[in-house]
Motif scaffolding. Sequence first.
Motif, PDB file in Angstrom:
ATOM      1  N   SER A 160     -14.258  -8.542  53.642  1.00  0.00           N
ATOM      2  CA  SER A 160     -13.322  -8.642  52.773  1.00  0.00           C
ATOM      3  C   SER A 160     -12.647  -9.984  52.927  1.00  0.00           C
TER       4      SER A 160
ATOM      5  N   GLN B 185     -23.361  -0.606  44.983  1.00  0.00           N
ATOM      6  CA  GLN B 185     -22.352  -0.185  44.105  1.00  0.00           C
ATOM      7  C   GLN B 185     -21.178  -1.041  44.251  1.00  0.00           C
ATOM      8  N   GLU B 186     -20.812  -1.618  45.471  1.00  0.00           N
ATOM      9  CA  GLU B 186     -19.596  -2.551  45.835  1.00  0.00           C
ATOM     10  C   GLU B 186     -19.929  -3.939  45.277  1.00  0.00           C
TER      11      GLU B 186
ATOM     12  N   GLU C 273     -24.586   2.159  48.595  1.00  0.00           N
ATOM     13  CA  GLU C 273     -23.185   1.717  48.831  1.00  0.00           C
ATOM     14  C   GLU C 273     -23.195   0.189  48.774  1.00  0.00           C
ATOM     15  N   CYS C 274     -23.963  -0.505  49.120  1.00  0.00           N
ATOM     16  CA  CYS C 274     -23.731  -1.948  49.143  1.00  0.00           C
ATOM     17  C   CYS C 274     -24.022  -2.207  47.878  1.00  0.00           C
TER      18      CYS C 274
ATOM     19  N   LYS D 226     -16.019  -3.830  58.086  1.00  0.00           N
ATOM     20  CA  LYS D 226     -14.874  -3.636  57.237  1.00  0.00           C
ATOM     21  C   LYS D 226     -13.714  -3.753  58.033  1.00  0.00           C
TER      22      LYS D 226
ATOM     23  N   ALA E  13     -14.270  -3.191  39.675  1.00  0.00           N
ATOM     24  CA  ALA E  13     -13.403  -2.305  40.618  1.00  0.00           C
ATOM     25  C   ALA E  13     -11.812  -2.262  40.192  1.00  0.00           C
TER      26      ALA E  13
ATOM     27  N   SER F  31     -19.422  -3.572  41.348  1.00  0.00           N
ATOM     28  CA  SER F  31     -18.340  -3.425  40.760  1.00  0.00           C
ATOM     29  C   SER F  31     -17.403  -4.661  40.981  1.00  0.00           C
ATOM     30  N   GLN F  32     -18.024  -5.484  41.865  1.00  0.00           N
ATOM     31  CA  GLN F  32     -17.068  -6.895  42.397  1.00  0.00           C
ATOM     32  C   GLN F  32     -17.462  -8.159  41.671  1.00  0.00           C
TER      33      GLN F  32
END
Lengths: 102, 534
Positions: B235, B267-268, B264-265, B532, A53, B271-272
């Motif tokens: 977050s 993907q996040e 979407e879940c 969020k 990210a 990438s994290q």
Amino acid sequence: MAAPSSKQGDKPAAEPAKPETSQQQEKSAAALEEDDEFEDFPVEDWPAEETEAAAATTTTGGGNGTTTQHLWEESWDDDDTTDDFSTQLREELKKVEASKRR
Amino acid sequence: MALTAQFLTSIRGFLKALDGETLRDWLKVEPPLPQQYFDLAAELKKAYQDNAAIERLIEACLPEEDDVPEGQGTTWPGFAAFMKDYFEYWRDVDFNDLLGAHQLLTALTNSCATAFNNPTYGTIMLETSISLCSSLSKLTMTLNKRADLIRKLAALHAGDEERKSVIEVTAEIMQKFFITCLTDRSSPRYAQPTGKKIGVYIFANKTLKLLTMNHKSYMAAQLLTNVMAKSPPLSYYPAAQRVTYLYFLGRFHVNHTHYSRAAECFQEAYSQTPPHFQNHRRLILTYLIACNMLRGLLPSQALLQRPEAQSMAPCYAQLAQSIRTGNYVLFQHTIKQHEPWLRSKGLPLLTGLQYSLRALLWRSLARRTFLLTYVPPAGDESRRAATLELRHLETTMRYVQRRLEGYMPAPRVAPKGRQAGINSMLLKAVANSAGPGSADSTLVPPPGGPRRLPPDEGLLMGNMQVTAEHVEGVVASLIDQDFLHGYIAHSQGVFAIMGTKQKGSAVSAGWPPPSEAIAQRTAEPFVPGWVKEE
């Protein structure tokens, strides 16, 4: 048929390739044996810089786009009609049309 | 001093010092264990067979103190009850009796939930609660795999009005901890969490994992509703908790066929997660690629070459190739070839790919048929809309259906005099034996007759033959999903393409990228379950 290691552009034929099948089944079996539990992470937290990210954000201004953009294709239609499947369809269409004209 | 009294004195010290971590380290419930725990168990067995004696011991060694100074703690009735259960646990537990150990640990964890719920002192139990829930969850999963013990347990509860599975019972207990954390008032909702609020996603994750791993993620709906109603934003929590939560939330949405939410879940989460957690990245990517394909995004070669993609690349590369070309035969073959692997990732994933990718395959087959058959009109006719003749699509769809039924391309007859040494009479005989179907098709039926297809195979369903009505129905459904841009001219038997001029070519006008259509259709202001920041 496209073997797992085939390069981009190799066209798979419609026929299932027999010699490769058993090899791929072995691979599937190997994958089955892997531990599929989503284990607890050994550490609780990590800095955002270690993740993709963060890398995506830093490369945005680099002119090559973000890392994420290289991973997914939105326009993937294949216009090449010289592969085996297209050739077979073309011949079938020709034969069916000819039989109707008779 | 006896070991039991020594133990309680130490516990009293940890409570006083508000040292939750050491308290957790001392309140062990499972091996590996230092010798002292076996000695403690022996002492309890010998001197404390009577529960009332344990109660008296705890009252004596763990008195509730008045006027506790700021920054210090003391015991409370819920904790005393928990310690009584803890000693009973050590007195009675036999690690060779899985069912008995599970019942004792269930009672102890329940008791821990009550102690943890104390608004003044409960927070000191956070670490112990996490540790106990982990042990209980592990033991429950082990027990759930033992059909003989589950049957025995069912027999024990045969008379109960409401019979619950061990998974359900454990998930309910863990949700008590979750609710205690969620309703804690030590910090406001949209601020860095403190006190018990720190544990919201820890317990949510433990519950979601238990339910997902045991095919009961549908039971998580209430938990997710509670998260949406009261939880601080995800977050605010550490990376490991964020990624784990998003992974299991994604799995929940996959199970409910909400592939865009799930993507979407994942993907996040992907990438994290840093690259060195390859096993976690592999699991996340397994679902991310599947969900993205279902929303019209295909994995690039670069992605499939990543180390974490190696186990899935053989399956997904072939599926992607079949989608690109509309090669339904390759698609069905790939699904069958990798079925055990896909099934091991959960039935919802397999059926999702098997059924929901079909529309993309039909779209590509229609596109391929157009590319192979369309001849642009010349002269005065050149302004007419480009069309795909539906009878051509019927031909290609029938061809695919026959191939799935085992028909094979007929052997070609070599031109006369070309190939010396080959018996031309034999070739003719082979061609003639192709049967009556060969007059209007390049295919010949398989020797034993067409294969009987199960309902999940076949272009439409099993051996159902493709008719003109089916073709029109398929095209109409593709237009409705915005996968095709144009209309059906029924009387002319064509699909007429709209917007060729604006797009520059008939094929790009008629077949817009499906990902855009799917994104528009599934656009939502938020993903349910994912809080969020405001």
